[in-house]
Scaffold this active site. Structure first.
Site, mmCIF file in Angstrom:
data_model
loop_
_atom_site.group_PDB
_atom_site.id
_atom_site.type_symbol
_atom_site.label_atom_id
_atom_site.label_comp_id
_atom_site.label_asym_id
_atom_site.label_seq_id
_atom_site.Cartn_x
_atom_site.Cartn_y
_atom_site.Cartn_z
ATOM 1 N N MET A 1 0.810 -1.234 0.000
ATOM 2 C CA MET A 1 0.000 0.000 0.000
ATOM 3 C C MET A 1 0.843 1.283 0.000
ATOM 4 S SD MET A 1 -2.828 -1.419 2.660
ATOM 5 C CE MET A 1 -1.626 -2.556 3.327
ATOM 6 N N HIS B 1 8.808 -5.624 -7.376
ATOM 7 C CA HIS B 1 8.519 -4.622 -8.408
ATOM 8 C C HIS B 1 8.947 -5.036 -9.813
ATOM 9 C CE1 HIS B 1 8.863 -1.357 -5.024
ATOM 10 N NE2 HIS B 1 7.743 -2.050 -4.949
HETATM 11 C C1 LIG Z 1 3.626 -8.480 -2.188
HETATM 12 C C2 LIG Z 1 3.709 -7.224 -2.991
HETATM 13 C C3 LIG Z 1 3.942 -6.020 -2.347
HETATM 14 C C4 LIG Z 1 4.024 -4.843 -3.087
HETATM 15 N N1 LIG Z 1 4.086 -3.649 -2.429
HETATM 16 C C5 LIG Z 1 3.942 -2.516 -3.140
HETATM 17 C C6 LIG Z 1 3.750 -1.286 -2.479
HETATM 18 O O1 LIG Z 1 3.636 -1.208 -1.255
HETATM 19 N N2 LIG Z 1 3.650 -0.161 -3.237
HETATM 20 C C7 LIG Z 1 3.752 -0.201 -4.594
HETATM 21 O O2 LIG Z 1 3.711 0.869 -5.218
HETATM 22 N N3 LIG Z 1 3.906 -1.370 -5.246
HETATM 23 C C8 LIG Z 1 3.954 -2.517 -4.557
HETATM 24 N N4 LIG Z 1 4.009 -3.711 -5.210
HETATM 25 C C9 LIG Z 1 4.062 -3.699 -6.684
HETATM 26 C C10 LIG Z 1 2.715 -3.340 -7.327
HETATM 27 O O3 LIG Z 1 1.656 -3.877 -6.587
HETATM 28 C C11 LIG Z 1 2.719 -3.840 -8.777
HETATM 29 O O4 LIG Z 1 3.733 -3.148 -9.484
HETATM 30 C C12 LIG Z 1 1.401 -3.615 -9.497
HETATM 31 O O5 LIG Z 1 0.339 -4.147 -8.761
HETATM 32 C C13 LIG Z 1 1.448 -4.268 -10.872
HETATM 33 O O6 LIG Z 1 0.191 -4.125 -11.491
HETATM 34 P P1 LIG Z 1 -0.198 -4.939 -12.798
HETATM 35 O O7 LIG Z 1 -1.531 -4.459 -13.211
HETATM 36 O O8 LIG Z 1 0.917 -4.888 -13.752
HETATM 37 O O9 LIG Z 1 -0.288 -6.463 -12.332
HETATM 38 P P2 LIG Z 1 -1.237 -7.125 -11.240
HETATM 39 O O10 LIG Z 1 -1.790 -6.118 -10.312
HETATM 40 O O11 LIG Z 1 -0.470 -8.249 -10.650
HETATM 41 O O12 LIG Z 1 -2.470 -7.662 -12.078
HETATM 42 C C14 LIG Z 1 -2.420 -8.736 -12.998
HETATM 43 C C15 LIG Z 1 -3.782 -9.424 -12.931
HETATM 44 O O13 LIG Z 1 -3.931 -10.281 -14.050
HETATM 45 C C16 LIG Z 1 -4.477 -11.518 -13.636
HETATM 46 N N5 LIG Z 1 -4.052 -12.510 -14.618
HETATM 47 C C17 LIG Z 1 -2.791 -12.918 -14.853
HETATM 48 N N6 LIG Z 1 -2.774 -13.819 -15.864
HETATM 49 C C18 LIG Z 1 -4.047 -13.969 -16.265
HETATM 50 C C19 LIG Z 1 -4.661 -14.765 -17.264
HETATM 51 N N7 LIG Z 1 -3.935 -15.576 -18.060
HETATM 52 N N8 LIG Z 1 -6.008 -14.706 -17.412
HETATM 53 C C20 LIG Z 1 -6.739 -13.867 -16.619
HETATM 54 N N9 LIG Z 1 -6.211 -13.108 -15.653
HETATM 55 C C21 LIG Z 1 -4.865 -13.148 -15.483
HETATM 56 C C22 LIG Z 1 -3.885 -11.702 -12.254
HETATM 57 O O14 LIG Z 1 -4.598 -12.651 -11.497
HETATM 58 C C23 LIG Z 1 -3.945 -10.298 -11.697
HETATM 59 O O15 LIG Z 1 -5.191 -10.045 -11.097
HETATM 60 C C24 LIG Z 1 3.930 -4.895 -4.510
HETATM 61 C C25 LIG Z 1 3.688 -6.105 -5.149
HETATM 62 C C26 LIG Z 1 3.562 -7.266 -4.407
HETATM 63 C C27 LIG Z 1 3.281 -8.560 -5.116
#
Ligand SMILES: Cc1cc2nc3c(=O)[nH]c(=O)nc-3n(C[C@H](O)[C@H](O)[C@H](O)COP(=O)(O)OP(=O)(O)OC[C@H]3O[C@@H](n4cnc5c(N)ncnc54)[C@H](O)[C@@H]3O)c2cc1C
Length: 610
Positions: free
Chosen positions: A141, A545
Site C-alpha cells: 500500500m 517490483h
Molecule cells: C507483495 C507485494 C507487495 C508490493 N508492495 C507494493 C507497495 O507497497 N507499493 C507499490 O507501489 N507497489 C507494490 N508492489 C508492486 C505493485 O503492486 C505492482 O507493481 C502492481 O500491482 C502491478 O500491477 P499490474 O496491473 O501490472 O499487475 P497485477 O496487479 O499483478 O495484475 C495482474 C492481474 O492479471 C491476472 N491474470 C494474470 N494472468 C491472467 C490470465 N492468463 N487470465 C486472466 N487473468 C490473469 C492476475 O490474477 C492479476 O489479477 C507490490 C507487489 C507485491 C506482489
C-alpha cells in the site's frame, strides 16, 4: 459458549445476557462490513462478442475497465484468473498474510547457483496477486509516483506519449489526496489530484514515536526528512503516503471497481484463465480463449484485446499465443506467428538486502495485535490492524549527498525481542544458519531491519516458457547482479545506511550491526565492501517490483509495444500494465502502473474515436 441466554457463564436476570448477546451479534456483523460486495460473474456464452476484452483485473486492468466503460456505447469484458479478494486483503495489518495462499500466483525465480545460496532452495519467492485487484490487493500500500527523471528517460528514448508533464497530469487524474494535514500545504496540495478514484492518505501509525526517532537518525546521516516525498521528488526521508482509507486497503477493487460495477456495459468473469490470444491471418487480435471454471470459451473482441495480466503473465500469454522470440517458441513446440524477440526480456526488479541493526530498545509496544485490537478494528477500524505490518517510513538516498535523483531506497521493519514474526520472516526465506544469526541476537535485542533497495539496476532478467501448458509457471530468471556495477553500487549504498549505528538514537540503545553467519562471507570484515557484496549475492530478495517484459520502445527488435502501447506488428492488441515500463521507476511501482493505465485508457479512447 452458546448465544442462548441460559448458557452464559454468569447468572443474569436477562438484561445483562441480552446486552452481551447483542454485542456479540454486533461484532459478528461488523466483520461482514470489511469486504466489498462485488459483482457476480456475468452471463457470457461461447462466441459472445464485446468491443473490448481486458485480460487481468489487477492494478492496471481495473483502471482500464473503469475508463473504457465511461463510454456508454462500448461493451467491455474483464477476464480475471482469480476470485474476489478475501478479508485479509482489506485489513492492512494482514498485508503479508496472502503470501503462499490461493490468492498468490506463488512464483519462484529459477535457482542459478550464482545468487541466493543462503535462500531456501536457492530461489526467491515472487508473490503476485491472483484475485480482483491483482497485486494491488496484496501489496504494501506504499504510494510513490517515481521521479520526474524516470519519465524524462522514457520520453527521451522515443516514447513521445510519456513526457513528464503529461505523466504528471495522469497521476493527478487518478488521485484523491485525503490527508487533511498535507492538504493545508499549497505545494503538496498542488502536487496531487483531488477528484480521482484512487484515495491517497497516511497511516495513523502506532509506532510513530519510534519512526520519528529513526527519521531523526536519517537526518543525522544527511538524509533529511521532508513532509511529502512525492512532492520532494523522492529526495530525503519521511512518512510515505498509502493507498488505504477508513482503516482498509484501497486496492483498485475498493477504488476503481466499486465505482464502475453497476455500469450496464461492464461484464466480468472471475476464475477465468485466458490461455490464448486469437490472431487472424491479417495479424489482428480478434478475441481470446479462456477457461472459466473448467469450461473453455472463445470470446470475441471487435475493437481491441488489452493485456493487463502483469509482468510475468502478460509475456507468458503472448508467447503461448505465438508472439515472442522465434527460437524459444519453436523450442517449446509453439508455432511462431510474430517474431518479437523482446517478449519476456528486459526484466528489471528492485532487489532488497536486509541490513540488520540490533539495539536495546525496551519500550516498543506489543508486536502485532491482541484480541482487544481486533475488537477495536471491528468497531471503528483503528489500531494496529488499520496499519500495515511494517513501519510507514522510507528513505531515498545516494552516495553523493547532492544528487537530485536517488540511487537507493530503504524501507524499515522493526522486530521486538524474541519476535515470532521475525522468526517467521527469516525462516520462511533463509537456510537455518542465517535464521540462527537472527535468533542469537534477537533473544536479547530488538531488530531494526533496513530493507535496502537499489533503484536503478543495470542487470536485466527474463521470463520464458517452461512448456506450452498455460498452467505451468513460466521460468523467471531475475539475474540480480548479472551486471557487476549493481553489486558495487549495492555494497556502497549499504555502507551509507549502516552509518545509522553512530547516530544519537541508535547509540542511546547501544545499536550495533550484526553479522549474518554465512560461511563464505565469514572471512570478510563486518561492514566492509567485500562483506556486503558477499551477503548481497547470497541473500538478495525482491521488494516485488518486476517490470519491463513487454517494454515500450521504437524498435521491434528489443521492445514489445510502441509508445501508444500497441503490440508491434499486430493490430488491435495492446498491453497496459507494469510490463510496459521501458525502465523501472524510482520507488514502488503500483502508482506508476495505475498512471500507465490512466494514460493508456485515453490512448485507446483517442484511437477508437472515429
Ligand atoms: C507483495 C507485494 C507487495 C508490493 N508492495 C507494493 C507497495 O507497497 N507499493 C507499490 O507501489 N507497489 C507494490 N508492489 C508492486 C505493485 O503492486 C505492482 O507493481 C502492481 O500491482 C502491478 O500491477 P499490474 O496491473 O501490472 O499487475 P497485477 O496487479 O499483478 O495484475 C495482474 C492481474 O492479471 C491476472 N491474470 C494474470 N494472468 C491472467 C490470465 N492468463 N487470465 C486472466 N487473468 C490473469 C492476475 O490474477 C492479476 O489479477 C507490490 C507487489 C507485491 C506482489
Amino acid at each position: 459458549m452458546s448465544c442462548n441466554n441460559t448458557d452464559f457463564c454468569v447468572s443474569s436476570t436477562g438484561t445483562a445476557t441480552q446486552a452481551f448477546t447483542s454485542a456479540l451479534q454486533y461484532i459478528l456483523a461488523a466483520q461482514c462490513l470489511i469486504t466489498e460486495e462485488l459483482p457476480p460473474n456475468s452471463e457470457v456464452k461461447d462466441s459472445d462478442e464485446f468491443n473490448f476484452i481486458i485480460v487481468g483485473g489487477g492494478s492496471a486492468g481495473l483502471v482500464v475497465a473503469n475508463r473504457l466503460t465511461e463510454h456508454e456505447k462500448w461493451t467491455v469484458l474483464l477476464l480475471e484468473a482469480g476470485n474476489d479478494p478475501p478479508a485479509e486483503s482489506y485489513i492492512p495489518q494482514f498485508n503479508g498474510g496472502l503470501f503462499g495462499s490461493t490468492y498468490d500466483w506463488q512464483y519462484q525465480t529459477v535457482a542459478t547457483g550464482f545468487t541466493n545460496n543462503a535462500n531456501l532452495n536457492g530461489t526467491v519467492h515472487w508473490p503476485r496477486g491472483k484475485m480482483l485487484g491483482g497485486s494491488s490487493s496484496m501489496n504494501g500500500m506504499i504510494y510513490f509516483k517515481g521521479h520526474s527523471h524516470d519519465y524524462q528517460n522514457w520520453y527521451n528514448s522515443g516514447n513521445k506519449e510519456w513526457h513528464p508533464e503529461r505523466v504528471r497530469k495522469y497521476f493527478k487524474k487518478a488521485e484523491s489526496l485525503q490527508d487533511q494535514n498535507l492538504l493545508k500545504d499549497p505545494e503538496i496540495r498542488d502536487n496531487y489530484g483531488h477528484d480521482g478514484p484512487l484515495i491517497i492518505n497516511t497511516f495513523n501509525s502506532t509506532l510513530r514515536v519510534f519512526t520519528n526517532k529513526i527519521l531523526k537518525s536519517f537526518e543525522e546521516i544527511g538524509i533529511n526528512p521532508v513532509k511529502d516525498l512525492n512532492t520532494a521528488n523522492l529526495v530525503g526521508s519521511g512518512i510515505f503516503r498509502s493507498t488505504a482509507f477508513n482503516g482498509k486497503r484501497g486496492s483498485t477493487v475498493a477504488t476503481y471497481l466499486t465505482q464502475l460495477q453497476n455500469r450496464k456495459n461492464f461484464k466480468l468473469l472471475k476464475n477465468a484463465l485466458v490461455t490464448k490470444i486469437l490472431l487472424n491471418d491479417r495479424l489482428e487480435a480478434y478475441g481470446v480463449k479462456v477457461v472459466v471454471n473448467g469450461t473453455t470459451l472463445k470470446l470475441l473482441a471487435s475493437l481491441e484485446v488489452i493485456l493487463s495480466a502483469g509482468t510475468i503473465n502478460t509475456p507468458q500469454l503472448l508467447m503461448l499465443s505465438g508472439v515472442g522470440p522465434k527460437d524459444h517458441l519453436e523450442s517449446r513446440n509453439i508455432t511462431c506467428k510474430v517474431n518479437l524477440p523482446g517478449v519476456g526480456q528486459s526484466l528489471q526488479d528492485h532487489l532488497i538486502i536486509p541490513v540488520p541493526i540490533f539495539g536495546n530498545e525496551t519500550t516498543l509496544p506489543y508486536e502485532g495485535y491482541r484480541p482487544l485490537d481486533t475488537l477495536r478494528y471491528l468497531i471503528n477500524r483503528t489500531g494496529p490492524l488499520a496499519q500495515n505490518s511494517f513501519t510507514d517510513i522510507v528513505a531515498f538516498f545516494s552516495k553523493n549527498k547532492n544528487a537530485t535523483r536517488p540511487e537507493f531506497q530503504t524501507h524499515v521493519q522493526i522486530f521486538n525481542r524474541n519476535s515470532s514474526r521475525g522468526l517467521a520472516y527469516f525462516s520462511s526465506i533463509y537456510k537455518p544458519t542465517i535464521v540462527e544469526s537472527f535468533l542469537e541476537q534477537n533473544r536479547n535485542y530488538t531488530l531494526f531491519l533496513f530493507l535496502f533497495n537499489l533503484l536503478h539496476p543495470e542487470s536485466t532478467g527474463n521470463i520464458s516458457l517452461n512448456s506450452k501448458n498455460p498452467n505451468d509457471h513460466p521460468l523467471i530468471y531475475a539475474n540480480y547482479f548479472a551486471d557487476s556495477t549493481d553489486l558495487e553500487a549495492t555494497a556502497e549504498g549499504i555502507k551509507v545506511l549502516t552509518k545509522l549505528v553512530n547516530t544519537t538514537y541508535f547509540k542511546s540503545i547501544n545499536g550495533f550491526l550484526s553479522r549474518y553467519d554465512w560461511p563464505v562471507c565469514n572471512n570478510f570484515e563486518l561492514d566492509s565492501t567485500d562483506y556486503w557484496k558477499c551477503i548481497s549475492v547470497n541473500m538478495v530478495l525482491t521488494i516485488f517490483h518486476p517490470v519491463g517484459t513487454s517494454k515500450m520502445g521504437l524498435n521491434s527488435n528489443d521492445s514489445v509495444v510502441d509508445s501508444r502501447l500497441r503490440v508491434h506488428k499486430i493490430k488491435k492488441l495492446r498491453v497496459i500494465d507494469a510490463s510496459v515500463m521501458p525502465t523501472i521507476t524510482s520507488g514502488n511501482t503500483n502508482g506508476p502502473t495505475i498512471m500507465i493505465a490512466e494514460l493508456g485508457s485515453d490512448l485507446i479512447k483517442e484511437d477508437n474515436s472515429g
